[in-house]
Design a protein around this motif. Structure first.
Motif, PDB file in Angstrom:
ATOM      1  N   MET A   1       0.817  -1.210   0.000  1.00 48.70           N
ATOM      2  CA  MET A   1       0.000   0.000   0.000  1.00 48.70           C
ATOM      3  C   MET A   1       0.852   1.262   0.000  1.00 48.70           C
ATOM      4  SD  MET A   1      -3.093  -1.125   2.570  1.00 48.70           S
ATOM      5  CE  MET A   1      -3.906   0.467   2.451  1.00 48.70           C
TER       6      MET A   1
ATOM      7  N   GLU B   1      -2.854   4.780  -4.368  1.00 54.10           N
ATOM      8  CA  GLU B   1      -4.205   4.802  -4.911  1.00 54.10           C
ATOM      9  C   GLU B   1      -4.831   3.407  -5.004  1.00 54.10           C
ATOM     10  OE1 GLU B   1      -5.652   7.701  -5.405  1.00 54.10           O
ATOM     11  OE2 GLU B   1      -3.747   8.613  -4.768  1.00 54.10           O
ATOM     12  N   GLY B   2      -4.045   2.362  -4.706  1.00 52.67           N
ATOM     13  CA  GLY B   2      -4.541   1.002  -4.879  1.00 52.67           C
ATOM     14  C   GLY B   2      -5.619   0.627  -3.867  1.00 52.67           C
ATOM     15  N   ILE B   3      -6.558  -0.208  -4.303  1.00 48.84           N
ATOM     16  CA  ILE B   3      -7.618  -0.675  -3.400  1.00 48.84           C
ATOM     17  C   ILE B   3      -7.724  -2.199  -3.378  1.00 48.84           C
ATOM     18  CG2 ILE B   3      -8.983   1.441  -3.588  1.00 48.84           C
ATOM     19  CD1 ILE B   3     -10.780  -0.056  -5.578  1.00 48.84           C
ATOM     20  N   SER B   4      -6.828  -2.886  -4.096  1.00 48.48           N
ATOM     21  CA  SER B   4      -6.812  -4.348  -4.072  1.00 48.48           C
ATOM     22  C   SER B   4      -5.377  -4.820  -4.223  1.00 48.48           C
ATOM     23  CB  SER B   4      -7.669  -4.929  -5.199  1.00 48.48           C
ATOM     24  OG  SER B   4      -7.632  -6.352  -5.180  1.00 48.48           O
TER      25      SER B   4
END
Length: 350
Positions: free
Chosen positions: A120, A125-128
């Motif tokens: 992370m 900006e990652g969500i997975s």
């Protein structure tokens, strides 16, 4: 950090230094997984000299961080009695999106959360994310229920990962592991096969913690016969984690074929493949996606390379390990050098 503490520093030696040579293929310059360009290794070791012998080992492909891309990858479960976090997504999508972290069984989930922090931080900006964490059970020598691995230990291994010859034996995730009746740990090796007219590199790193009778060059070395007072009793939770890296341009299906051969190689050193042994191999390719994929008919040199590299990595994990006494006074002895069969050139050490 102890990423490059050599076997010689600890008074132990690698297989080739002992006159034990596996196969005819040449090795890379370091005879290690780090011979595959861009592959880094880091360790964090926890050893209090008494009841705690454990740690973290991280295999970090630089291509993931520097280029922000997923790498073709595959997992093969020789026996699925284990906790390989992230494996189902690798099976489904055929890609590796994370460094591979190895640790003790009951610390695998804390390690996965720490690896998630690492991922992370590098993708705000990652969500997975799909953190990949493998484990073996070091509870024979270490107080595994203490679950001592913290986020900092994992981040130190990841952030401290580097090239060069990784430390082997009683280090990182191999600090408390045992195999084939002896003290084992982390081991690594590499090969340089020629496939379709081009030189390529295959590297392996192992966390060895499985049962059976040590076999070197086809010669059994039962611990109960070679070490006074020792027994070959297999502790609960035997397992082996194998990480295979290559710069050969392979797709996920072909990498699964390499991963299977990595598990097969355990049989060469005498693995029992017992009910409770979680034996897994992860294989990935660092090749540029623009390169044409090798044809299946050209894979035979790579199959030979992975078998030989894993066999030698397993032997290195044993030969570089030192006698360790751990929780409840249990002891696992180092392999006695004076009983080793010589399979190649060089004078035995020790």
């Amino acid at each position: 950090m102890d990423n490059h503490l050599t076997a010689a520093t600890r008074g132990r030696a690698r297989a080739r230094e002992l006159g034990v040579v596996v196969g005819a293929l040449p090795t890379g310059p370091l005879n290690a997984i780090t011979d595959v360009e861009g592959v880094l290794v880091g360790h964090t070791t926890l050893d209090d000299g008494a009841d705690l012998h454990t740690g973290v080992t991280a295999v970090v492909p630089r291509q993931l961080t520097a280029e922000g891309r997923a790498l073709p990858a595959a997992v093969y479960a020789g026996n699925g009695y284990g906790k390989l976090v992230g494996s189902t997504q690798i099976d489904e999508l055929g890609v590796l999106e994370s460094p591979v972290v190895l640790t003790a069984t009951l610390s695998a989930f804390r390690a996965a959360d720490a690896l998630l922090t690492y991922l992370m931080d590098r993708s705000p900006e990652g969500i997975s994310f799909n953190p990949v964490v493998g484990e073996t059970n070091d509870g024979f020598l270490s107080d595994i229920r203490r679950r001592p691995i913290t986020e900092r230990h994992v981040l130190d291994a990841l952030e401290g990962a580097s090239g060069g010859l990784p430390a082997e034996g009683c280090v990182g995730a191999g600090t408390g592991t045992t195999a084939l009746g002896y003290k084992a740990g982390i081991g690594t090796s590499s090969r340089r096969p020629v496939a379709e007219g081009a030189a390529m590199t295959v590297g392996a790193l192992v966390q060895a913690n499985f049962g059976g009778v040590l076999t070197v060059g086809g010669v059994p070395m039962p611990v109960e016969e070679l070490v006074p007072g020792a027994t070959g009793e297999e502790p609960v939770g035997n397992s082996c984690m194998i990480v295979v890296a290559t710069d050969a341009p392979l797709d996920a299906r072909q990498l699964a074929r390499l991963a299977r051969r990595a598990i097969f190689a355990m049989g060469r050193v005498g693995a029992s493949y017992s009910n409770g042994s979680g034996d897994y191999a992860i294989a990935f390719s660092t090749a540029s996606p623009e390169l044409p994929r090798l044809p299946d008919a050209g894979l035979n040199p790579l199959f030979a390379a992975v078998m030989d590299a894993v066999e030698e990595a397993l032997l290195n994990s044993l030969f570089t390990a030192t006698t360790t006494t751990g929780v409840r006074g249990r002891t696992r002895h180092a392999v006695p050098y004076d009983r080793l069969p010589r399979t190649g050139a060089g004078e035995p050490v020790g």
